[in-house]
Design a protein around this motif. Structure first.
Motif, short mmCIF file in Angstrom:
data_model
loop_
_atom_site.label_atom_id
_atom_site.label_comp_id
_atom_site.label_asym_id
_atom_site.label_seq_id
_atom_site.Cartn_x
_atom_site.Cartn_y
_atom_site.Cartn_z
N ALA A 96 8.36 9.53 -21.05
CA ALA A 96 7.19 10.15 -20.43
C ALA A 96 6.16 9.09 -20.05
CB ALA A 96 6.57 11.17 -21.39
N ALA A 97 5.94 8.14 -20.94
CA ALA A 97 4.97 7.07 -20.68
C ALA A 97 5.40 6.22 -19.49
CB ALA A 97 4.78 6.22 -21.92
N LYS A 98 6.71 6.00 -19.36
CA LYS A 98 7.22 5.19 -18.25
C LYS A 98 6.98 5.86 -16.91
CE LYS A 98 11.49 2.94 -16.66
NZ LYS A 98 12.93 2.73 -16.96
N ALA A 99 7.12 7.18 -16.87
CA ALA A 99 6.95 7.94 -15.62
C ALA A 99 5.51 8.36 -15.37
CB ALA A 99 7.85 9.17 -15.64
N GLU A 100 4.67 8.21 -16.37
CA GLU A 100 3.30 8.73 -16.30
C GLU A 100 2.48 8.21 -15.12
OE1 GLU A 100 -0.39 9.51 -19.37
OE2 GLU A 100 0.91 7.80 -19.72
N PRO A 101 2.57 6.93 -14.74
CA PRO A 101 1.74 6.46 -13.61
C PRO A 101 1.93 7.25 -12.33
CG PRO A 101 2.62 4.59 -14.82
CD PRO A 101 3.28 5.81 -15.39
N MET A 125 2.82 10.46 -12.15
CA MET A 125 2.18 11.75 -12.36
C MET A 125 0.66 11.63 -12.20
SD MET A 125 0.35 13.89 -14.56
CE MET A 125 0.45 13.12 -16.17
N ILE A 126 0.09 10.57 -12.73
CA ILE A 126 -1.35 10.35 -12.62
C ILE A 126 -1.75 10.18 -11.15
CG2 ILE A 126 -3.20 8.68 -13.09
CD1 ILE A 126 -1.91 8.25 -15.85
N ALA A 127 -0.95 9.42 -10.41
CA ALA A 127 -1.24 9.22 -8.98
C ALA A 127 -1.23 10.55 -8.24
CB ALA A 127 -0.21 8.26 -8.38
N GLY A 151 -1.15 11.20 -21.74
CA GLY A 151 -2.58 11.22 -22.01
C GLY A 151 -3.42 10.18 -21.31
N GLN A 152 -2.78 9.29 -20.53
CA GLN A 152 -3.52 8.15 -19.98
C GLN A 152 -4.41 8.49 -18.78
OE1 GLN A 152 -3.61 5.24 -21.69
NE2 GLN A 152 -2.43 6.51 -23.11
N LEU A 153 -4.29 9.70 -18.26
CA LEU A 153 -5.17 10.10 -17.14
C LEU A 153 -6.63 9.98 -17.53
CD1 LEU A 153 -5.43 11.37 -14.27
CD2 LEU A 153 -5.44 13.60 -15.40
N ILE A 154 -6.93 10.14 -18.80
CA ILE A 154 -8.34 10.10 -19.22
C ILE A 154 -8.97 8.73 -18.96
CG2 ILE A 154 -8.04 11.88 -20.98
CD1 ILE A 154 -8.23 9.55 -23.06
N PHE A 207 -1.83 13.60 -9.46
CA PHE A 207 -2.99 14.40 -9.84
C PHE A 207 -4.26 13.87 -9.18
CE2 PHE A 207 -2.07 17.17 -13.77
CZ PHE A 207 -0.77 17.43 -13.34
N LYS A 208 -4.45 12.57 -9.19
CA LYS A 208 -5.66 11.99 -8.62
C LYS A 208 -5.73 12.25 -7.11
CE LYS A 208 -6.95 7.89 -9.88
NZ LYS A 208 -6.88 6.44 -10.21
N GLU A 209 -4.62 12.04 -6.43
CA GLU A 209 -4.62 12.25 -4.98
C GLU A 209 -4.82 13.73 -4.64
OE1 GLU A 209 -4.60 9.93 -2.53
OE2 GLU A 209 -4.81 8.50 -4.16
N LEU A 210 -4.26 14.60 -5.43
CA LEU A 210 -4.48 16.03 -5.19
C LEU A 210 -5.95 16.38 -5.34
CD1 LEU A 210 -3.24 18.90 -4.71
CD2 LEU A 210 -3.20 19.12 -7.20
N ILE A 211 -6.56 15.90 -6.40
CA ILE A 211 -7.98 16.22 -6.65
C ILE A 211 -8.87 15.70 -5.52
CG2 ILE A 211 -9.91 15.70 -8.21
CD1 ILE A 211 -7.84 15.92 -10.52
N LYS A 212 -8.49 14.62 -4.89
CA LYS A 212 -9.25 14.10 -3.74
C LYS A 212 -9.33 15.11 -2.61
CE LYS A 212 -8.34 9.11 -4.19
NZ LYS A 212 -7.66 7.96 -3.54
N THR A 213 -8.35 16.01 -2.54
CA THR A 213 -8.28 16.96 -1.41
C THR A 213 -9.16 18.19 -1.64
OG1 THR A 213 -6.40 18.29 -2.25
CG2 THR A 213 -5.89 16.26 -1.04
N PHE A 214 -9.72 18.35 -2.83
CA PHE A 214 -10.50 19.56 -3.14
C PHE A 214 -11.87 19.49 -2.47
CE2 PHE A 214 -7.10 20.08 -5.89
CZ PHE A 214 -7.16 21.24 -6.62
#
Length: 270
Positions: free
Chosen positions: A252-257, A259-261, A31-34, A263-270
């Motif tokens: 999940a929390a340990k690996a979350e950073p 996953m967030i990276a 949930g930390q992407l928010i 998602f953020k980098e993908l969204i930059k490409t839109f």
């Protein structure tokens, strides 16, 4: 259902949920992407007409709208599951709302167990295909053809272009990411040794209790979709150790950073 969709959508538009480009579903412990979103408005699920309410204690219950990497996004902080007593239509109702609000792309995350013994807990898996073991379909209801093609093609449910971008981003940022098949079961109990053996035989690389219904509806609505699993436990039936939900959430929390990276980098490409 059409009337309910319209009423829910109108409520959110009045609240300020206007023309999001991308929908995001955050899974268990993810949930930390928010914290990276410039939040403009949010709505509790129990305030949205016809919306299910999250009953799992570690799933939040908010729909969040704002800006992430320059794009308007709508984020489900907490999802719904069949094991909560909901129907598959309930579980996927939010995807229909997000599409009605305007999204063209759906990004999904989840926590999953690694069936493929070459995969380790704490690593990520890009979902390339899936196996639906939830016993039914979110499209199996009267009137579904009023919302999209009843016999939805599922030859490529996960968008190849999005997956290629994910892989390129992972390589550029030195993030280890596997690609594999995700099996979706009902739960909430975890699998037996015999069930893990069966899942391996039928071609699953990871197993979880979500995502597949949401992806089916995304394809039904003509959305581009992609999904990433955080592998939280290793499901070796010959050396199976007890695991509890607290361990899964912590991993999940340990690996979350990472996953967030992604998602953020993908969204930059839109």
């Amino acid at each position: 259902m059409i009337k309910q969709i319209l009423e829910s959508t109108e409520y959110l538009i009045q609240r300020g949920f206007k023309k999001p480009e991308i929908g995001i579903i955050l899974g268990t412990g993810l949930g930390q992407l928010i914290n990276d979103i410039d939040i403009e408005v949010q709505a509790s699920y129990n305030h949205i007409p016809h919306f299910p309410t999250a009953t799992v204690e570690f799933h939040k219950g908010k729909l969040i709208y704002g800006t992430l990497e320059g794009k308007k996004v709508i984020v489900m902080q907490g999802r719904f599951h069949v094991y909560e007593g909901y129907t598959l239509q309930d579980v996927t109702f939010p995807v229909r709302i997000m599409e009605k609000l305007g999204i063209k792309t759906l990004l999904v995350s989840n926590a999953a167990g690694a069936i493929n013994l070459n995969f380790n807990k704490g690593e990520l898996m890009l979902i390339d295909d899936h196996i639906n073991l939830q016993g039914s379909s979110p499209l199996a209801f009267k009137g579904v053809s009023d919302l999209g093609t009843r016999f939805t093609d599922m030859s490529a449910p996960y968008d190849a272009e999005l997956n290629s971008k994910f892989e390129a981003i992972a390589k550029a940022h030195n993030i280890k990411i596997h690609k594999g098949v995700y099996a979706s079961v009902v739960g909430p109990q975890l699998e037996t040794r015999a069930e893990y053996r069966m899942l391996k035989i039928i071609g699953a690389d990871a197993v979880g209790m979500s995502t597949v219904p949401e992806i089916i509806v995304a394809n039904h609505l003509g959305l581009k979709a992609a999904a990433v699993s955080v592998l939280t436990d290793e499901c070796d039936p010959d050396h199976l150790e007890p695991v509890n939900i607290d361990d899964i959430i912590a991993m999940a929390a340990k690996a979350e950073p990472e996953m967030i990276a992604l998602f953020k980098e993908l969204i930059k490409t839109f």
